[in-house]
Design an enzyme around this catalytic site. Structure first.
Site, mmCIF file in Angstrom:
data_model
loop_
_atom_site.group_PDB
_atom_site.id
_atom_site.type_symbol
_atom_site.label_atom_id
_atom_site.label_comp_id
_atom_site.label_asym_id
_atom_site.label_seq_id
_atom_site.Cartn_x
_atom_site.Cartn_y
_atom_site.Cartn_z
ATOM 1 N N LYS A 1 6.511 -1.975 1.860
ATOM 2 C CA LYS A 1 5.335 -1.392 2.529
ATOM 3 C C LYS A 1 4.149 -2.337 2.374
ATOM 4 O O LYS A 1 3.238 -2.113 1.581
ATOM 5 C CB LYS A 1 5.028 0.000 1.969
ATOM 6 C CG LYS A 1 4.112 0.834 2.864
ATOM 7 C CD LYS A 1 4.145 2.289 2.478
ATOM 8 C CE LYS A 1 3.102 3.120 3.188
ATOM 9 N NZ LYS A 1 3.295 3.271 4.633
ATOM 10 N N TYR B 1 0.835 -1.199 0.000
ATOM 11 C CA TYR B 1 0.000 0.000 0.000
ATOM 12 C C TYR B 1 0.870 1.249 0.000
ATOM 13 O O TYR B 1 2.083 1.179 0.215
ATOM 14 C CB TYR B 1 -0.946 -0.005 1.201
ATOM 15 C CG TYR B 1 -0.293 0.278 2.540
ATOM 16 C CD1 TYR B 1 0.512 -0.669 3.164
ATOM 17 C CD2 TYR B 1 -0.468 1.502 3.177
ATOM 18 C CE1 TYR B 1 1.103 -0.412 4.387
ATOM 19 C CE2 TYR B 1 0.121 1.770 4.405
ATOM 20 C CZ TYR B 1 0.905 0.817 5.007
ATOM 21 O OH TYR B 1 1.497 1.079 6.206
ATOM 22 N N LEU C 1 11.221 0.995 7.001
ATOM 23 C CA LEU C 1 10.605 1.515 5.787
ATOM 24 C C LEU C 1 11.257 2.868 5.509
ATOM 25 O O LEU C 1 11.281 3.740 6.385
ATOM 26 C CB LEU C 1 9.100 1.705 5.980
ATOM 27 C CG LEU C 1 8.405 2.165 4.706
ATOM 28 C CD1 LEU C 1 8.275 1.005 3.719
ATOM 29 C CD2 LEU C 1 7.044 2.757 5.002
ATOM 30 N N GLU D 1 12.273 2.269 14.087
ATOM 31 C CA GLU D 1 11.394 3.353 13.616
ATOM 32 C C GLU D 1 10.126 3.323 14.436
ATOM 33 O O GLU D 1 9.946 2.467 15.304
ATOM 34 C CB GLU D 1 11.086 3.166 12.127
ATOM 35 C CG GLU D 1 10.403 1.843 11.813
ATOM 36 C CD GLU D 1 10.230 1.576 10.325
ATOM 37 O OE1 GLU D 1 10.094 2.545 9.557
ATOM 38 O OE2 GLU D 1 10.210 0.391 9.941
HETATM 39 N N1 PLP Z 1 7.840 3.676 8.875
HETATM 40 C C1 PLP Z 1 6.714 2.957 8.907
HETATM 41 C C2 PLP Z 1 6.726 1.617 9.545
HETATM 42 C C3 PLP Z 1 5.531 3.465 8.326
HETATM 43 O O1 PLP Z 1 4.406 2.729 8.346
HETATM 44 C C4 PLP Z 1 5.557 4.749 7.737
HETATM 45 C C5 PLP Z 1 4.357 5.322 7.130
HETATM 46 O O2 PLP Z 1 3.283 4.804 7.217
HETATM 47 C C6 PLP Z 1 6.757 5.466 7.744
HETATM 48 C C7 PLP Z 1 7.882 4.895 8.311
HETATM 49 C C8 PLP Z 1 6.834 6.828 7.123
HETATM 50 O O3 PLP Z 1 6.794 6.736 5.734
HETATM 51 P P1 PLP Z 1 6.283 7.935 4.823
HETATM 52 O O4 PLP Z 1 7.102 9.135 5.193
HETATM 53 O O5 PLP Z 1 6.544 7.496 3.434
HETATM 54 O O6 PLP Z 1 4.825 8.139 5.145
#
Ligand code: PLP
Length: 286
Positions: A148, A33, A206, A181
């Site tokens: 993701k 997603y 991620l 994270e």
């Molecule tokens: N890390 C995780 C586990 C996430 O689920 C998300 C966003 O949903 C992020 C980091 C941040 O990613 P982004 O800046 O692309 O929204």
């Protein structure tokens, strides 16, 4: 105003939009997603999100459901139909509908679901003035966190634990004591001497699209940046901490496991990067 969703080629009333019971996304979390923010009528970093969708799909060998320009058109059309000026577009792609079997089915169309969400305010009262609290929890996820995927049970449990503790987010910690994270955000600290630290991209996190934009802004502002793991102890001794994601931009963290960070108030690095990021989106630079 009618609310629309998009499912496999059709715009449908939101309350009647559904996928098949044998969709592999539903049964096996065999899907990926993206969430793209719409800020002041502008999509934030559409290219960054579609690039990452491409990487997630490739990593799992799921074919694109439609080509990239068509997906982008669907996202914009759905946002238009739903009158979203501030909010987000959610899109999910699964390996399609097939009798339940762990192995890949014979080639078939991937499923595509797109929905939107309206956001009235990007922060709750007090969050920017006071910052938000986070807790730390063990990272119990699998080994490919760079993809993701819709398999988010560890994050569901982590976010619930955070909510029950009155915290905004849970920072997940690897067995070596380093923060990976947040459950839905990347984690950052500003060390006492001013260096900005966030974990480097790897299979362990991620790689946030917002994270990448903030890194570019930090470097443009000539901040000293280190991409490396940091420990919970380092975070507790930091001058500032913050989280980043499509929906939070950069949001100051002022308590970790109940302990105040720095002055206990949001700091200039987090707030400055937040302002610069929002500015870039609103001016169409992202
Ligand atoms: N890390 C995780 C586990 C996430 O689920 C998300 C966003 O949903 C992020 C980091 C941040 O990613 P982004 O800046 O692309 O929204």
């Amino acid at each position: 105003m009618a609310r629309w969703a998009y499912v496999n080629g059709r715009y449908l009333p939101h309350d009647r939009a559904a996928v098949h019971i044998e969709d592999r996304g539903f049964q096996l979390a065999d899907g990926v997603y993206e969430v793209v923010t719409i800020l002041g009528g502008r999509f934030a970093d559409m290219d960054g999100h579609l690039d990452r969708l491409d990487r997630s799909l490739n990593a799992l060998r799921i074919p694109w459901p439609v080509n990239r320009p068509v997906l982008e058109r669907v996202m914009r059309e759905l946002a238009r139909r739903n009158g979203i000026h501030d909010g987000a577009v959610y899109m999910q792609v699964s390996r399609g509908v097939a009798p339940r079997d762990f192995r890949f089915p014979s080639p078939r169309p991937s499923s595509l679901v797109v929905t939107t969400r309206r956001v009235q305010r990007w922060t709750q009262p007090g969050q920017l003035e006071e910052g938000v609290p986070v807790i730390t929890i063990p990272d119990i996820r699998w080994g490919r966190r760079d993809i993701k995927t819709t398999g988010l049970l560890a994050q569901v449990l982590g976010k619930q634990q955070a909510a029950e503790a009155g915290a905004f987010e849970a920072w997940m910690v690897d067995p070596d004591g380093t923060v990976t994270e947040g459950c839905s955000s990347n984690a950052w600290i500003v060390m006492a001497e001013g260096t900005l630290v966030t974990r480097e991209p790897s299979h362990k996190i991620l790689n946030g699209v917002t994270r990448l934009a903030l890194l570019r802004l930090a470097r443009a502002a000539e901040l000293t940046v280190e991409e490396r793991p940091f420990t919970v102890a380092e975070a507790l001794a930091a001058r500032e901490a913050f989280v980043s994601s499509a929906g939070t931009f950069a949001l100051p963290v002022t308590r970790i496991d109940g302990q105040a960070i720095g002055t206990g108030k949001p700091g200039p690095v987090a707030l400055g990067l937040r302002r610069a990021y929002i500015d870039d989106v609103l001016r169409g630079r992202l």
